[in-house]
Design an enzyme around this catalytic site. Structure first.
Site, short mmCIF file in Angstrom:
data_model
loop_
_atom_site.label_atom_id
_atom_site.label_comp_id
_atom_site.label_asym_id
_atom_site.label_seq_id
_atom_site.Cartn_x
_atom_site.Cartn_y
_atom_site.Cartn_z
N GLU A 255 0.89 -1.18 0.00
CA GLU A 255 0.00 0.00 0.00
C GLU A 255 0.91 1.22 0.00
OE1 GLU A 255 -3.18 -0.10 -0.29
OE2 GLU A 255 -3.66 -2.18 0.22
N CYS A 289 -2.33 9.05 2.87
CA CYS A 289 -2.04 8.57 1.50
C CYS A 289 -3.15 8.98 0.55
CB CYS A 289 -1.83 7.06 1.50
SG CYS A 289 -3.22 6.18 2.23
#
Ligand code: NAD
Length: 526
Positions: A255, A289
């Site tokens: 990720e 993010c």
């Protein structure tokens, strides 16, 4: 629980307490709000990582054998302990991250939620599957697919959400029956150390969860030892981790970074769009993010949207708070990141963008950057193409939705996006053309809290996903069991010996079935 700066004591893992008396190397964890040391933490060298993984590996078979219901009961006890200690957990979160209280609180909320979600859904997602054999001759067999846990899962996590991205990602693995060892970021290990202490000492949980501390060496050693590795962090480190995992053929999910766009169409509810972009761009001081880092606004509503966004951002209070929730913007957790943020803003300023708010570091101690809007941005500027990961949004005027889509896709990242329009179907059509793992319509970041759907990145934003059925199945290997439904003959037509008679018969049989395959499905008929 709030650690004091005056008496920093090295935090040690159980492995270190039981280990040799050799000198232990440490690193300091700082308060981003003023730069003082919260505590120093002992580094786990590779041999200690090996010991920890071996220890949890020994305990894992019993954890697996216990079954989903019993594992869910253990995790619920851990959740109850977290609920009872929410405030003190938030104190530690704030000390080492510099988050404001409102953002710190999200960490516990998500982890508690994840325990409930995976506790409720694990048995459904991990139930044996029984596909029906397609070919008529094969219908004599019964098919079963089982999900069996990797014995030890390693998790390496970043500093921006030190619990959500460590304990949060450990929960589906634990529910699947894996043991888990986590290496948190060296900037923010303290709250995870506390959570694992809670599991061991307060809850009395089985010895299938531990934490190892340090930098790249410790993380690399963890990659070497585990059976599956889940990594969250920068794409630079993600590539290093994946290369290292290749040596032991260890599967990974990555990720990684993002440069998430928001598209504001001319028929959007501009007030909601501006509020969502303010939250999506500045929550956790922009260190998410999935932060909205770039906003593409259709020409007719560009000025009005900017006016609303600017008014919102000017209202954001920056500071150090506590349970009184007195600020929306905290300090920046990583000192290196603030240099990237400043560089992106200066680059945009130099190329002719308008800095509507902020645009500078805050004076005094600690790592602070003012919430910043970069207006009239374009793709020659770093702020629109590289990950900024701070309290900055770039805003660009576009002619129409086609240009917005083109610009939104003009990036090496593909994590998530937002689209704003009163016409939900139109917004969905725009979303369908975006190269991202998730899109939120008239909203920001919200897909992360829907654990029912996968969350993962396209392009350089990652490989694999968390959440959804795949978010727990990835921690398992599949085992297919093929067994007979009927009493069996002593031999099979496919087996030896190969004789002209048997092979011709077999060929005729498969010619008959294969020639009919797909006929019904694609409408050829018989
Ligand atoms: P980072 O890549 O610098 O570090 C992440 C982790 O990797 C840390 O624990 C670090 O110690 C460890 N590490 C460093 N070198 C290593 C090595 N050689 N081998 C093994 N482990 C090693 O990332 P960061 O600065 O902590 O986090 C910020 C980044 O994380 C941003 O790019 C952000 O977008 C990304 N992120 C992604 C998601 C997501 O879900 N996609 C979520 C949060 C953050």
């Amino acid at each position: 629980m709030e650690p004091t700066a005056a008496t920093p004591q090295p935090e040690t893992t159980e492995a270190q307490q039981n280990g040799s008396a050799a000198a232990v190397e440490t690193f300091d964890v700082h308060r981003p709000t003023d730069g003082t040391v919260v505590r120093s933490v002992a580094i786990d060298p590779p041999e200690r990582v090996r010991e920890v993984v071996a220890r949890v590996r020994r305990a894992q078979p019993a954890w697996d054998a216990m079954g989903v219901e019993e594992r869910a009961r253990w995790l619920a006890r851990w959740r109850d302990w977290m609920l009872a200690n929410r405030d003190s957990i938030s104190d530690v979160v704030q000390a080492e991250t510099g988050k404001v209280r409102g953002d710190a609180g999200l960490e516990s909320i998500y982890v508690e939620m994840a325990i409930n979600f995976w506790g409720e859904n694990a048995s459904l997602y991990l139930a044996d599957e029984t596909p029906t054999p397609g070919l008529l001759p094969a219908k004599v067999r019964k098919l079963r697919v089982r999900y069996r846990p990797y014995p030890v899962v390693g998790i390496i996590s970043p500093w921006n959400f030190p619990l959500i991205l460590s304990a949060g990602d450990a929960i589906p693995a634990l529910m699947a029956g894996c043991a888990v060892v986590i290496k948190p970021s060296e900037f923010t290990p303290l709250e995870l150390i506390e959570l694992v202490r809670g599991w061991k000492e307060e809850v009395g949980g089985p010895d299938i969860l531990d934490v190892v501390n340090g930098m790249g060496d410790t993380g690399g050693a963890l990659v070497d030892e585990v059976d599956y590795l889940h990594f969250t962090g920068s794409d630079r480190t993600g590539r290093i981790v994946m290369k290292r995992a290749a040596d032991t053929l260890t599967p990974v999910s990555l990720e990684l970074g993002g440069k998430d766009p928001a598209v504001v169409l001319r028929d959007a509810d501009l007030e909601r769009a501006a509020n969502a972009c303010t939250y999506g761009g500045f929550v956790n001081t922009g260190q998410v993010c999935m932060s909205i880092e770039r906003i593409y606004v259709e020409e007719p509503v560009y000025d009005e949207f900017l006016t609303k966004l600017e008014a919102n951002v000017r209202e954001l209070r920056q500071g150090t708070d506590g349970p009184e929730y007195a600020a929306e913007q905290g300090a920046m957790t990583s000192p290196a990141q603030i240099d990237i943020v400043a560089d992106h803003v200066e680059d945009a300023r130099g190329k002719g963008a308008r800095i509507l708010t902020g645009g500078r570091r805050k004076e005094g101690a600690g790592d602070w950057y003012e919430p910043t809007i970069v207006a009239d941005a374009d793709h020659s500027m770093k702020v629109m193409v590289d990950e900024t990961f701070g309290p900055v949004v770039g805003v660009m005027k576009v002619r129409d939705d086609a240009e917005a889509i083109r610009m939104a896709n003009d990036t090496r990242y593909g994590l998530s996006a937002s689209v704003f329009s009163k016409d939900t179907e139109h917004a969905e059509r725009v979303a369908e053309q975006l190269e991202v793992g998730a899109a939120n319509i008239n909203d920001a970041l919200v897909n992360y809290f829907h654990l029912e759907v996968p969350m993962g990145g396209w392009k350089d934003s990652g490989i694999g996903w968390r959440h959804g059925p795949g978010g727990i199945r990835k921690y398992c290997r599949t085992e297919s069991i093929v067994s007979p439904r009927l009493p069996l003959a002593k031999n099979e037509p496919l087996w030896y010996p190969y004789t002209p008679r048997r092979r011709k018969l077999l060929n005729r049989l498969y010619r008959f079935f294969n020639a009919r395959g797909l006929r019904n499905r694609i409408g050829l008929g018989d």
